[in-house]
Scaffold this motif. Structure first.
Motif, PDB file in Angstrom:
ATOM      1  N   GLY A 128      24.165  79.662  67.992  1.00 32.35           N
ATOM      2  CA  GLY A 128      23.730  78.199  68.148  1.00 32.35           C
ATOM      3  C   GLY A 128      23.891  77.289  67.195  1.00 32.35           C
ATOM      4  N   LEU A 129      24.644  77.705  66.138  1.00 40.23           N
ATOM      5  CA  LEU A 129      25.163  76.910  64.987  1.00 40.23           C
ATOM      6  C   LEU A 129      26.290  75.891  65.446  1.00 40.23           C
ATOM      7  CD1 LEU A 129      25.089  79.291  61.765  1.00 40.23           C
ATOM      8  CD2 LEU A 129      23.604  77.440  62.230  1.00 40.23           C
ATOM      9  N   PRO A 130      26.469  74.737  65.216  1.00 41.01           N
ATOM     10  CA  PRO A 130      25.635  73.875  64.016  1.00 41.01           C
ATOM     11  C   PRO A 130      24.286  73.101  64.745  1.00 41.01           C
ATOM     12  CG  PRO A 130      27.511  72.628  64.400  1.00 41.01           C
ATOM     13  CD  PRO A 130      27.642  73.750  65.231  1.00 41.01           C
ATOM     14  N   ASP A 131      24.348  73.071  66.113  1.00 42.74           N
ATOM     15  CA  ASP A 131      23.457  72.053  66.571  1.00 42.74           C
ATOM     16  C   ASP A 131      22.138  72.624  67.229  1.00 42.74           C
ATOM     17  OD1 ASP A 131      25.215  69.865  65.957  1.00 42.74           O
ATOM     18  OD2 ASP A 131      26.557  70.476  67.480  1.00 42.74           O
ATOM     19  N   GLU A 132      22.179  73.732  67.974  1.00 45.39           N
ATOM     20  CA  GLU A 132      21.200  74.352  68.574  1.00 45.39           C
ATOM     21  C   GLU A 132      20.478  75.397  67.761  1.00 45.39           C
ATOM     22  OE1 GLU A 132      22.453  75.915  72.308  1.00 45.39           O
ATOM     23  OE2 GLU A 132      23.906  74.317  72.623  1.00 45.39           O
ATOM     24  N   ILE A 133      19.750  74.886  66.846  1.00 45.29           N
ATOM     25  CA  ILE A 133      18.760  75.505  66.078  1.00 45.29           C
ATOM     26  C   ILE A 133      17.408  75.951  66.339  1.00 45.29           C
ATOM     27  CG2 ILE A 133      18.194  75.534  63.529  1.00 45.29           C
ATOM     28  CD1 ILE A 133      21.103  75.680  64.028  1.00 45.29           C
ATOM     29  N   ASP A 134      16.873  76.921  66.428  1.00 49.14           N
ATOM     30  CA  ASP A 134      15.702  77.060  66.645  1.00 49.14           C
ATOM     31  C   ASP A 134      14.908  77.715  65.500  1.00 49.14           C
ATOM     32  OD1 ASP A 134      13.139  78.569  67.037  1.00 49.14           O
ATOM     33  OD2 ASP A 134      14.074  79.895  68.836  1.00 49.14           O
ATOM     34  N   ARG A 135      14.405  76.286  64.808  1.00 50.08           N
ATOM     35  CA  ARG A 135      13.620  76.259  63.527  1.00 50.08           C
ATOM     36  C   ARG A 135      12.946  77.571  63.332  1.00 50.08           C
ATOM     37  NH1 ARG A 135      17.034  73.052  61.664  1.00 50.08           N
ATOM     38  NH2 ARG A 135      17.485  71.060  62.801  1.00 50.08           N
ATOM     39  N   ARG A 136      11.800  77.671  64.326  1.00 49.54           N
ATOM     40  CA  ARG A 136      10.813  78.758  64.124  1.00 49.54           C
ATOM     41  C   ARG A 136      11.379  80.092  63.808  1.00 49.54           C
ATOM     42  NH1 ARG A 136       7.919  81.112  68.620  1.00 49.54           N
ATOM     43  NH2 ARG A 136       6.551  82.216  67.640  1.00 49.54           N
ATOM     44  N   LEU A 137      12.395  80.563  64.578  1.00 51.40           N
ATOM     45  CA  LEU A 137      13.222  81.559  64.564  1.00 51.40           C
ATOM     46  C   LEU A 137      13.779  81.844  63.372  1.00 51.40           C
ATOM     47  CD1 LEU A 137      13.965  84.340  66.256  1.00 51.40           C
ATOM     48  CD2 LEU A 137      16.005  83.088  67.204  1.00 51.40           C
ATOM     49  N   CYS A 138      14.468  80.786  62.681  1.00 48.84           N
ATOM     50  CA  CYS A 138      15.049  80.820  61.225  1.00 48.84           C
ATOM     51  C   CYS A 138      13.857  81.128  60.214  1.00 48.84           C
ATOM     52  CB  CYS A 138      15.700  79.462  60.916  1.00 48.84           C
ATOM     53  SG  CYS A 138      17.372  79.140  62.174  1.00 48.84           S
ATOM     54  N   ALA A 139      12.980  80.517  60.595  1.00 49.46           N
ATOM     55  CA  ALA A 139      11.814  80.759  59.415  1.00 49.46           C
ATOM     56  C   ALA A 139      11.327  82.267  59.566  1.00 49.46           C
ATOM     57  CB  ALA A 139      10.762  79.774  59.593  1.00 49.46           C
ATOM     58  N   GLN A 140      11.024  82.811  60.834  1.00 49.91           N
ATOM     59  CA  GLN A 140      10.838  84.158  60.981  1.00 49.91           C
ATOM     60  C   GLN A 140      11.787  85.156  60.528  1.00 49.91           C
ATOM     61  OE1 GLN A 140      10.351  84.262  65.370  1.00 49.91           O
ATOM     62  NE2 GLN A 140       8.017  83.690  65.151  1.00 49.91           N
ATOM     63  N   LEU A 149      17.233  75.658  57.184  1.00 44.09           N
ATOM     64  CA  LEU A 149      17.216  75.422  58.529  1.00 44.09           C
ATOM     65  C   LEU A 149      15.875  75.535  59.228  1.00 44.09           C
ATOM     66  CD1 LEU A 149      20.099  77.413  59.794  1.00 44.09           C
ATOM     67  CD2 LEU A 149      19.964  74.836  59.351  1.00 44.09           C
ATOM     68  N   GLY A 150      14.951  76.469  58.961  1.00 41.88           N
ATOM     69  CA  GLY A 150      13.533  76.429  59.187  1.00 41.88           C
ATOM     70  C   GLY A 150      12.741  75.508  58.974  1.00 41.88           C
ATOM     71  N   GLN A 151      12.862  74.641  57.982  1.00 40.33           N
ATOM     72  CA  GLN A 151      12.330  73.399  57.473  1.00 40.33           C
ATOM     73  C   GLN A 151      12.625  72.200  58.092  1.00 40.33           C
ATOM     74  OE1 GLN A 151      11.391  73.616  53.274  1.00 40.33           O
ATOM     75  NE2 GLN A 151      11.247  75.734  53.241  1.00 40.33           N
TER      76      GLN A 151
END
Length: 176
Positions: A40-52, A114-116
């Motif tokens: 998904g990089l750079p534009d399709e970011i699942d922020r919740r998934l990144c934090a997990q 990314l998550g933040q």
């Protein structure tokens, strides 16, 4: 952690090898999530998934490595037979744990940004790092599942499993 009247453990009532196998399955899911993030990089970011994933890399992975290196691997070294050829394998896996833990903390830092809601300064590099990690880690878990876990199930005694469960329980209490 409370003990029952008969003195049995409550948290690791199941076989601790099943808990390690479950952790391996969870790590494979983490690798799948890392692949989705990289794709998904750079534009399709699942922020919740990144934090997990960042949390898993910083907390779950080091705890699992600690379980294996200080509890499972020493028991296997005691119980394995020379023809098992396990000593070199365990040395290699422990070396990979060290490198993986260090690499995981770098990736977790980038995923936390990314998550933040932040952006990666270099999405191509982050994608490369993610792919390098999850491809290598999938192989690592495959080797543990193929070589280590079957021998652990074959060689470890009920007393060994009880001791392993107690050590894993202690690791979790220390991590809290």
């Amino acid at each position: 952690m409370t003990a029952s009247a008969s003195g049995e453990r409550s948290s690791f009532a199941r076989n601790p090898l099943d808990l390690i196998a479950h952790a391996h399955a969870h790590q494979m899911q983490m690798c799948d999530a890392m692949e989705r993030i990289a794709d998904g990089l750079p534009d399709e970011i699942d922020r919740r998934l990144c934090a997990q994933v960042a949390s898993c890399l910083l907390f779950d992975l080091p705890l699992h490595h600690h379980d294996e290196e200080t509890a499972l691997f020493p028991l296997l070294r005691q119980r394995s037979l020379a023809e098992d050829g396990l000593s070199e394998i365990l040395d290699r896996l422990a070396s990979e744990h060290s490198a993986d833990t260090d690499f995981a903390s770098e990736i977790a830092e980038a995923l936390d940004v990314l998550g933040q809601g932040g952006r990666s300064a270099n999405p191509d590099m982050l994608g490369y790092m993610l792919r390098g990690f999850f491809e290598r880690y999938r192989r690592h878990v495959h080797w543990e599942n193929t070589l280590v876990m079957p021998l652990a199930r074959l060689r470890l005694t009920p007393d060994d499993l009880e001791g392993l469960a107690a050590m894993m329980d202690q690791h979790r209490r220390q991590a809290d």
